[in-house]
Design a protein around this motif. Structure first.
Motif, PDB file in Angstrom:
ATOM      1  N   PHE A 163      -5.161 -18.648   4.275  1.00 60.55           N
ATOM      2  CA  PHE A 163      -4.142 -17.953   4.964  1.00 60.55           C
ATOM      3  C   PHE A 163      -3.406 -17.267   4.010  1.00 60.55           C
ATOM      4  N   ILE A 164      -3.131 -16.273   3.927  1.00 62.08           N
ATOM      5  CA  ILE A 164      -2.612 -15.494   2.748  1.00 62.08           C
ATOM      6  C   ILE A 164      -1.377 -14.815   3.376  1.00 62.08           C
ATOM      7  N   VAL A 165      -0.054 -14.747   2.870  1.00 63.07           N
ATOM      8  CA  VAL A 165       1.158 -14.087   3.424  1.00 63.07           C
ATOM      9  C   VAL A 165       1.786 -13.640   2.170  1.00 63.07           C
ATOM     10  N   PHE A 166       2.285 -12.178   2.403  1.00 62.13           N
ATOM     11  CA  PHE A 166       2.889 -11.560   1.246  1.00 62.13           C
ATOM     12  C   PHE A 166       3.689 -10.382   1.786  1.00 62.13           C
ATOM     13  N   LYS A 167       4.508 -10.077   0.814  1.00 61.13           N
ATOM     14  CA  LYS A 167       5.619  -9.053   0.947  1.00 61.13           C
ATOM     15  C   LYS A 167       5.209  -7.757   1.368  1.00 61.13           C
ATOM     16  N   LYS A 168       5.422  -7.074   2.660  1.00 60.60           N
ATOM     17  CA  LYS A 168       4.703  -5.880   2.710  1.00 60.60           C
ATOM     18  C   LYS A 168       5.144  -4.634   2.054  1.00 60.60           C
ATOM     19  N   ASN A 169       6.441  -4.709   1.510  1.00 62.44           N
ATOM     20  CA  ASN A 169       6.828  -3.636   0.779  1.00 62.44           C
ATOM     21  C   ASN A 169       6.538  -3.504  -0.548  1.00 62.44           C
ATOM     22  N   ASP A 170       5.947  -4.703  -1.245  1.00 58.65           N
ATOM     23  CA  ASP A 170       5.608  -4.486  -2.563  1.00 58.65           C
ATOM     24  C   ASP A 170       3.978  -4.047  -2.583  1.00 58.65           C
ATOM     25  N   LEU A 171       4.055  -2.784  -3.070  1.00 56.50           N
ATOM     26  CA  LEU A 171       2.767  -2.068  -3.082  1.00 56.50           C
ATOM     27  C   LEU A 171       1.744  -2.651  -3.898  1.00 56.50           C
ATOM     28  N   THR A 172       2.160  -3.303  -5.052  1.00 53.93           N
ATOM     29  CA  THR A 172       1.180  -3.939  -5.875  1.00 53.93           C
ATOM     30  C   THR A 172       0.584  -4.838  -5.418  1.00 53.93           C
ATOM     31  N   VAL A 173       1.228  -5.770  -4.602  1.00 54.67           N
ATOM     32  CA  VAL A 173       0.599  -6.865  -3.796  1.00 54.67           C
ATOM     33  C   VAL A 173      -0.418  -6.411  -2.617  1.00 54.67           C
ATOM     34  N   ARG A 174       0.242  -5.403  -2.049  1.00 53.81           N
ATOM     35  CA  ARG A 174      -0.297  -4.901  -0.788  1.00 53.81           C
ATOM     36  C   ARG A 174      -1.674  -4.144  -1.189  1.00 53.81           C
ATOM     37  N   ASN A 175      -1.753  -3.398  -1.908  1.00 52.97           N
ATOM     38  CA  ASN A 175      -2.766  -2.696  -2.637  1.00 52.97           C
ATOM     39  C   ASN A 175      -4.018  -3.611  -2.993  1.00 52.97           C
ATOM     40  N   GLN A 176      -3.429  -4.870  -3.434  1.00 58.00           N
ATOM     41  CA  GLN A 176      -4.522  -5.667  -4.191  1.00 58.00           C
ATOM     42  C   GLN A 176      -5.150  -6.353  -3.044  1.00 58.00           C
ATOM     43  N   MET A 177      -4.445  -6.870  -2.027  1.00 56.68           N
ATOM     44  CA  MET A 177      -4.704  -7.763  -0.911  1.00 56.68           C
ATOM     45  C   MET A 177      -5.572  -7.103   0.051  1.00 56.68           C
ATOM     46  N   LEU A 178      -5.278  -5.745   0.419  1.00 53.96           N
ATOM     47  CA  LEU A 178      -5.641  -4.928   1.549  1.00 53.96           C
ATOM     48  C   LEU A 178      -6.680  -3.927   1.010  1.00 53.96           C
ATOM     49  N   SER A 179      -7.172  -3.884  -0.177  1.00 56.07           N
ATOM     50  CA  SER A 179      -8.065  -2.909  -0.692  1.00 56.07           C
ATOM     51  C   SER A 179      -9.447  -3.089  -0.927  1.00 56.07           C
ATOM     52  N   ALA A 180      -9.990  -4.297  -0.291  1.00 56.87           N
ATOM     53  CA  ALA A 180     -11.293  -4.655  -0.432  1.00 56.87           C
ATOM     54  C   ALA A 180     -11.439  -5.942   0.560  1.00 56.87           C
ATOM     55  N   GLY A 181     -12.842  -6.244   1.065  1.00 59.00           N
ATOM     56  CA  GLY A 181     -12.754  -7.426   1.689  1.00 59.00           C
ATOM     57  C   GLY A 181     -12.624  -7.263   3.260  1.00 59.00           C
ATOM     58  N   ASN A 182     -12.444  -8.394   3.759  1.00 57.49           N
ATOM     59  CA  ASN A 182     -12.004  -8.242   5.264  1.00 57.49           C
ATOM     60  C   ASN A 182     -11.247  -7.377   5.760  1.00 57.49           C
ATOM     61  N   PHE A 183     -10.151  -6.984   5.118  1.00 56.34           N
ATOM     62  CA  PHE A 183      -9.081  -5.869   5.777  1.00 56.34           C
ATOM     63  C   PHE A 183      -9.008  -4.745   4.994  1.00 56.34           C
ATOM     64  N   GLN A 184     -10.125  -4.149   4.281  1.00 55.21           N
ATOM     65  CA  GLN A 184      -9.936  -2.925   3.596  1.00 55.21           C
ATOM     66  C   GLN A 184      -9.642  -1.859   4.400  1.00 55.21           C
ATOM     67  N   TYR A 185     -10.368  -1.844   5.844  1.00 57.81           N
ATOM     68  CA  TYR A 185      -9.986  -0.639   6.529  1.00 57.81           C
ATOM     69  C   TYR A 185      -8.690  -0.686   7.093  1.00 57.81           C
ATOM     70  N   TYR A 186      -7.938  -1.833   7.089  1.00 57.68           N
ATOM     71  CA  TYR A 186      -6.744  -1.755   7.663  1.00 57.68           C
ATOM     72  C   TYR A 186      -5.769  -1.162   6.511  1.00 57.68           C
ATOM     73  N   GLY A 187      -6.169  -1.267   5.203  1.00 56.24           N
ATOM     74  CA  GLY A 187      -5.654  -0.871   4.115  1.00 56.24           C
ATOM     75  C   GLY A 187      -5.690   0.653   3.839  1.00 56.24           C
ATOM     76  N   ASP A 188      -6.857   1.147   4.084  1.00 56.63           N
ATOM     77  CA  ASP A 188      -7.405   2.434   4.375  1.00 56.63           C
ATOM     78  C   ASP A 188      -6.332   3.199   5.553  1.00 56.63           C
ATOM     79  N   TYR A 189      -5.887   2.387   6.558  1.00 56.33           N
ATOM     80  CA  TYR A 189      -5.237   3.017   7.463  1.00 56.33           C
ATOM     81  C   TYR A 189      -3.689   3.232   7.227  1.00 56.33           C
ATOM     82  N   LEU A 190      -3.326   2.457   6.504  1.00 57.93           N
ATOM     83  CA  LEU A 190      -2.062   2.325   5.891  1.00 57.93           C
ATOM     84  C   LEU A 190      -1.911   3.403   4.616  1.00 57.93           C
ATOM     85  N   TYR A 191      -2.829   3.794   4.013  1.00 57.78           N
ATOM     86  CA  TYR A 191      -3.013   4.667   3.231  1.00 57.78           C
ATOM     87  C   TYR A 191      -2.794   6.107   3.675  1.00 57.78           C
ATOM     88  N   HIS A 192      -3.738   6.171   4.799  1.00 55.26           N
ATOM     89  CA  HIS A 192      -3.764   7.315   5.671  1.00 55.26           C
ATOM     90  C   HIS A 192      -2.317   7.700   6.104  1.00 55.26           C
TER      91      HIS A 192
END
Length: 227
Positions: A163-192
């Motif tokens: 269970f990982i919780v992180f600050k959403k407006n810190d792009l350094t954190v967000r890009n690392q956490m949502l750039s691969a694995g289970n949540f990559q597609y949602y990270g792609d959505y945010l980038y879009h």
């Protein structure tokens, strides 16, 4: 005499409970210098999930901190204090000592369903749920978000959940956490959304899936599951 003993016991229990911290109330404005107080913790050099050059990590198995919205997340698989004991690690920015992320490893996850319900109670339904693994009927991962944070839960059907919780407006954190694995597609959505200056209320994740399907990218629709 018995009533006096019971009263004292109640006071002690209430005192112990009052010391517990609720991780669901984290705001990511907390500073390392004042966060732990006398709660035991250990510095873990080079163990950042984000970037060890930018973040310091502090680890604890203390029951005082392993709580989320009323759910006790402490426990151990075999023997307390050995590998398999639930823990939480906190990542503080080296630059300003402010909390950016926390990670709970659940080796003993008997309360995993209670945690899911507690998150739903606090935030609502998840915004993204990857399809279950082949052969499974239940999803293995969930992602929630509110105004300040992302909440990712993975390994729900496995021996260890995270269970990982992180600050959403810190792009350094967000890009690392949502750039691969289970949540990559949602990270792609945010980038879009950001690339095309779109808002979530007018272009949902399902809109993103449908758009990519029309473009010939079937992997988004193959993974899609309605939250």
């Amino acid at each position: 005499m018995r009533s006096i003993i019971l009263s004292l016991l109640c006071i002690v229990i209430q005192g112990c409970n009052s010391q517990k911290k609720d991780l669901s109330k984290i705001t990511f404005t907390e500073k390392y210098d004042t966060f732990f107080g006398d709660i035991p913790n250990e510095y873990r050099e080079g163990s950042s999930l984000i970037d060890y050059n930018l973040y310091d990590v502090y680890h604890t198995e203390s029951e005082i901190l392993l709580n989320f919205n009323g759910v006790d997340l402490s426990g151990y698989r075999d023997k307390k204090g050995e590998f398999g004991t639930n823990y939480v690690s906190f990542e503080f920015s080296k630059k300003d000592k402010t909390l950016a992320c926390y990670h709970i490893a659940l080796f003993y996850n008997k309360n995993i369903n209670k945690l899911i319900e507690a998150i739903k109670s606090k935030i609502g339904k998840p915004v993204y749920v990857p399809s279950p693994f082949e052969g499974d009927t239940l999803p293995d991962a969930f992602l929630w978000e509110d105004k300040t944070s992302f909440y990712t839960l993975s390994g729900v059907t496995q021996n260890q959940a995270n269970f990982i919780v992180f600050k959403k407006n810190d792009l350094t954190v967000r890009n690392q956490m949502l750039s691969a694995g289970n949540f990559q597609y949602y990270g792609d959505y945010l980038y879009h959304l950001e690339k095309n200056n779109l808002q979530k209320n007018v272009f949902s994740y399902k809109n993103f899936v449908d758009y990519n399907t029309k473009e010939g990218n079937d992997f988004y629709i193959d993974d899609y599951r309605k939250p």
